[in-house]
Enzyme design. Structure first.
Site, short mmCIF file in Angstrom:
data_model
loop_
_atom_site.label_atom_id
_atom_site.label_comp_id
_atom_site.label_asym_id
_atom_site.label_seq_id
_atom_site.Cartn_x
_atom_site.Cartn_y
_atom_site.Cartn_z
CE LYS A 289 -3.62 4.87 -1.51
NZ LYS A 289 -4.71 5.32 -2.39
CE1 TYR B 221 -4.04 2.05 0.75
CE2 TYR B 221 -2.64 3.14 2.37
CZ TYR B 221 -3.81 3.09 1.62
OH TYR B 221 -4.73 4.10 1.76
P1 NAI Z 1 -13.40 2.23 0.98
O1 NAI Z 1 -12.92 0.84 0.96
O2 NAI Z 1 -14.51 2.60 1.90
O3 NAI Z 1 -13.80 2.71 -0.48
C1 NAI Z 1 -13.02 2.40 -1.60
C2 NAI Z 1 -13.94 2.30 -2.80
O4 NAI Z 1 -13.13 1.93 -3.94
C3 NAI Z 1 -15.00 1.24 -2.62
O5 NAI Z 1 -16.27 1.73 -3.01
C4 NAI Z 1 -14.54 0.12 -3.54
O6 NAI Z 1 -15.60 -0.68 -4.07
C5 NAI Z 1 -13.82 0.90 -4.62
N1 NAI Z 1 -12.90 0.05 -5.38
C6 NAI Z 1 -12.04 -0.87 -4.89
N2 NAI Z 1 -11.40 -1.49 -5.89
C7 NAI Z 1 -11.84 -0.93 -7.04
C8 NAI Z 1 -11.56 -1.14 -8.42
N3 NAI Z 1 -10.66 -2.07 -8.80
N4 NAI Z 1 -12.19 -0.39 -9.34
C9 NAI Z 1 -13.11 0.53 -8.95
N5 NAI Z 1 -13.43 0.77 -7.68
C10 NAI Z 1 -12.80 0.04 -6.72
O7 NAI Z 1 -12.10 3.11 1.28
P2 NAI Z 1 -11.93 4.65 1.69
O8 NAI Z 1 -11.43 4.69 3.07
O9 NAI Z 1 -13.11 5.43 1.29
O10 NAI Z 1 -10.68 5.02 0.75
C11 NAI Z 1 -10.79 5.79 -0.44
C12 NAI Z 1 -9.39 6.18 -0.87
O11 NAI Z 1 -8.76 6.92 0.17
C13 NAI Z 1 -8.47 4.99 -1.16
O12 NAI Z 1 -7.64 5.27 -2.26
C14 NAI Z 1 -7.66 4.89 0.12
O13 NAI Z 1 -6.42 4.27 -0.11
C15 NAI Z 1 -7.51 6.34 0.49
N6 NAI Z 1 -7.17 6.58 1.89
C16 NAI Z 1 -8.03 6.22 2.89
C17 NAI Z 1 -7.68 6.47 4.21
C18 NAI Z 1 -8.57 6.13 5.36
O14 NAI Z 1 -8.14 6.34 6.51
N7 NAI Z 1 -9.77 5.65 5.16
C19 NAI Z 1 -6.39 7.10 4.55
C20 NAI Z 1 -5.59 7.42 3.42
C21 NAI Z 1 -5.98 7.17 2.14
#
Ligand code: NAI
Length: 247
Positions: free
Chosen positions: A159, A155
């Protein structure tokens, strides 16, 4: 007041969590929003919510790691709405494991979605944005891409790679008036972080000067700024949204 009326945005991973909050925040500011996600039904729900706010919307089922699906996403967006002004490459996954135990599949899956997915998303909007001579590309990085994290080598690498990608593309597209920036959230309460061990959550809290975890709205507000004309002279930057965790 930020006004995004007449602007068309695409948000990947828009079915839930941070992506859904971004889709709704951009719609609140007046943008029409294409919601794309691998979770088709949940993406439809977000798109319905956008429409209830009086904006145009569309849900497109896409696996961002597949270039032909990313091409389909933008072709559909242009066919339906005629343009693309804002691209938010937000879709991301984790497959955490200590390096000693991490297998090749865990490595490949995370790089494919988080890094190649963003490359695909950038590639497919570059031509239409260059023609328009304007565009905003926002990539969802993480503080983990800056400071690393035990158990997240895949990861963190994805990033960190995304940050290098952001800066390089910002240099390539600057002369066409396309701004390319990254957002680096810290610890945000979503499905992705829900299953973290309590001890890890407590450790995070002690590292955050603002003494609270982040909410999806905190990240969406930063994306709104980078998607708006208020950030027209900002490109190649990484905006931390982490309560001061990483300085
Ligand atoms: P989440 O897991 O709630 O949402 C991620 C979304 O991406 C989901 O709707 C999922 O279905 C979709 N997804 C996954 N694989 C996919 C693919 N191959 N094609 C299309 N869609 C796909 O995660 P969250 O927390 O909302 O994270 C969103 C972004 O923020 C991610 O890139 C994550 O790495 C980043 N992030 C999140 C943090 C956190 O603390 N929650 C911290 C830092 C970064």
């Amino acid at each position: 007041m930020i006004d995004l009326k007449e602007k068309v945005a695409v948000v990947t991973g828009g079915a839930r969590g941070i992506g859904r909050a971004i889709a709704l925040r951009l719609a609140e500011a007046g943008a029409d929003v294409v919601v794309s996600d691998i979770l088709d039904e949940a993406a439809q729900v977000t798109a319905d919510q956008v429409r209830q706010m009086g904006r145009r919307s569309l849900a497109v089922a896409v696996d961002v790691s597949k270039m032909e699906q990313a091409e389909h996403l933008i072709a559909t967006t242009i066919a339906e709405f005629g343009r693309i002004d804002i691209m938010v490459n937000n879709a991301g996954i984790t497959r955490d494991n200590l390096l000693m135990r991490m297998n090749e599949d865990e490595w490949d899956a995370v790089i494919a979605v988080n890094l190649k997915g963003a490359f695909n998303g950038i590639k497919v909007v570059t031509r239409p944005m260059m023609k328009q001579r304007s565009g905003k590309i926002i990539n969802m990085a993480s503080v983990v891409g800056i400071i690393g994290n035990a158990g997240q080598a895949n990861y963190a690498a994805s990033k960190a790679g995304l940050i290098g990608l952001t800066k390089s593309v910002a240099k390539e597209l600057g002369s066409r008036n396309i701004q390319v920036n990254a957002v680096a959230p810290g610890y945000i309460e979503t499905d992705m972080t829900r299953d973290l061990p309590e001890a890890a959550k407590e450790t995070f809290q002690t590292l955050i000067p603002l003494k609270r975890s982040g909410q999806v709205r905190d990240v969406a507000d930063a994306v709104l700024f980078l998607a708006s004309p208020l950030s027209d002279y900002i490109t190649g930057q990484v905006l931390h949204v982490d309560g001061g965790m990483v300085m």
